[in-house]
Scaffold this active site. Structure first.
Site, PDB file in Angstrom:
ATOM      1  N   ASN A  71       1.078  -1.253   0.108  1.00 22.47           N
ATOM      2  CA  ASN A  71       0.164  -0.023  -0.341  1.00 22.47           C
ATOM      3  C   ASN A  71       0.454   0.988   0.120  1.00 22.47           C
ATOM      4  O   ASN A  71       1.667   1.649   0.505  1.00 22.47           O
ATOM      5  CB  ASN A  71      -0.399   0.161   1.324  1.00 22.47           C
ATOM      6  N   GLU A  79      -5.303  -5.411  10.929  1.00 26.50           N
ATOM      7  CA  GLU A  79      -4.416  -4.642  11.121  1.00 26.50           C
ATOM      8  C   GLU A  79      -4.659  -4.293  12.462  1.00 26.50           C
ATOM      9  O   GLU A  79      -5.624  -3.900  13.319  1.00 26.50           O
ATOM     10  CB  GLU A  79      -3.822  -2.783  10.136  1.00 26.50           C
ATOM     11  N   HIS A  95      -9.738   0.854   4.863  1.00 24.86           N
ATOM     12  CA  HIS A  95      -8.156   0.865   6.068  1.00 24.86           C
ATOM     13  C   HIS A  95      -8.562   1.976   7.122  1.00 24.86           C
ATOM     14  O   HIS A  95      -8.982   2.955   7.683  1.00 24.86           O
ATOM     15  CB  HIS A  95      -7.152   1.821   4.865  1.00 24.86           C
ATOM     16  N   LYS A 136      -0.026   4.165  -0.035  1.00 26.82           N
ATOM     17  CA  LYS A 136      -0.763   5.079   0.645  1.00 26.82           C
ATOM     18  C   LYS A 136      -0.449   6.904   0.005  1.00 26.82           C
ATOM     19  O   LYS A 136      -0.463   7.109  -1.704  1.00 26.82           O
ATOM     20  CB  LYS A 136      -0.100   5.398   1.914  1.00 26.82           C
TER      21      LYS A 136
END
Ligand code: PGA
Length: 357
Positions: free
Chosen positions: A100, A254, A184, A102
């Site tokens: 990822n 996560e 997320h 970001k």
């Protein structure tokens, strides 16, 4: 003790179970008392029947294999003269790694990541994807080879309309991409996206044909106050209500308290949560969804900790942040393959030492 007299000249593939896939086979014959054994290492599932091991095989397994691959399953099929042992390396779930990016890339950074990812030898048994900022989706898709998927990092819950600043599932597909990350932890905590909104986004993305990396997370406060499972259960219940097709969903857990904080989650802590998530699917969705849905871990995954984690029973891959900007991502994509190579190396060494006898 087993006798390791190698007789590779008498290997007959007809003795192998016909269902065995040919992706990776390592065949060695051992004379095991009076029992001839074919050992086959495969990274693919087989349909062979699992039967209790003979006493000789029970001796063989811990001595030779278990130290190398704690997660192995031995599957044996026996004829009158031969026992075939298939070492199942993987479950039915293909290893999945998503890097990822970001909000940390521009075109030149994408170019350098594409360069090292393209040059590297990536384990073809891992499904590799990158999470890209929306303005670079088309660019990343054009630069990356087809064996690396591209995901958007978010999208809205409807196809189009007056929603300034948002992008739709259809736009992601129009850029040539097939994945989206939804829920997320940074969307949940910084942008305060509630479960309800995430649920609507997941439902719409799936309906539009995208595949979804659906994230659930716990914060440091959740863990400190002992409410990890309560929080995750609520997120899972909301998510499950939106899923029309589990085959297009990867669940990412996560541990926010272990993401770029200098604190790492231990493999035991990760396994505990992943196994609870799988159990939740088993009890609330179905056995087959629990067995086939990939559940991945996020939280400071790097070259240093990926191999140990890759062996966890309920872990099917990683969602990677910082390390996805570095060449670490190659090691992470290859994390599971590395212990297949260790077995192959082990048997090659055995062979060499036997030749010396
Ligand atoms: P990290 O990020 O690997 O830098 O902890 C993971 C993520 O939040 O996607």
């Amino acid at each position: 003790m087993y006798c390791t007299r190698l007789a590779s000249d008498v290997i007959k593939t007809s003795h192998l179970p016909s269902s065995l896939p040919s992706v990776l086979r390592l065949k060695r014959w051992y004379k095991l008392s009076m029992l001839r054994v074919i050992i086959t290492v495969t990274s693919q599932p087989t349909t062979s029947q699992v039967i209790p091991l003979t006493p000789q095989l029970q001796q063989l397994a811990p001595l030779v294999l278990t130290p190398l691959v704690p997660k192995l399953t031995l599957v044996t099929t026996t004829t009158t003269t031969t026992t075939s042992v298939v070492i199942k390396m993987d479950s039915q779930r293909r290893f999945f790694v998503i890097g990822n990016w970001k909000m940390n890339v521009d075109k030149s950074r994408i170019d350098s990541i594409v360069k090292f990812m393209t040059a590297a030898s990536l384990n073809p048994r891992t499904e590799a994807v990158v999470g890209c900022p929306s303005c670079y989706l088309s660019y990343a898709r054009q630069q990356l080879p087809n064996n690396i998927g591209v995901a958007a990092q978010n999208c809205y819950k409807v196809a189009k309309g007056n929603f300034s600043g948002e992008i739709s599932a259809a736009m992601i597909e129009d850029c040539g991409c097939e994945w989206v990350i939804l829920g997320h932890p940074e969307r949940r905590t910084i942008f305060h996206e509630p479960d309800d909104l995430i649920r609507e986004k997941v439902a719409h993305a799936l309906k539009s044909g995208l595949k979804v990396v659906a994230c659930v997370c716990e914060t440091k406060e959740d863990r400190d106050e002992g409410r990890t499972w309560q929080v995750l259960e609520a997120q899972m219940a909301s998510l499950a209500a939106s899923v029309s097709d589990w085959s297009r969903v990867v669940i990412a857990f996560e541990a926010l308290w272990a993401s770029n904080t200098g604190v790492l989650a231990t493999p035991n802590q990760v396994q505990e949560v992943l196994s609870q998530l799988r159990q939740w699917l088993r009890h609330n969705v179905s056995h087959s969804v629990a067995d086939t849905t990939r559940i991945i871990y996020a939280g400071s995954v790097s070259s240093d900790n990926c191999q140990e984690m890759a062996r966890l029973a309920d872990l099917d891959g990683f969602l990677v942040g910082s390390a996805a900007l570095r060449t670490d991502i190659i090691d992470i994509i290859n994390a599971r393959g590395s212990y297949v190579s260790r077995i192959v190396n082990f048997f090659s060494e055995q062979e060499r030492s036997l030749k010396r006898i």
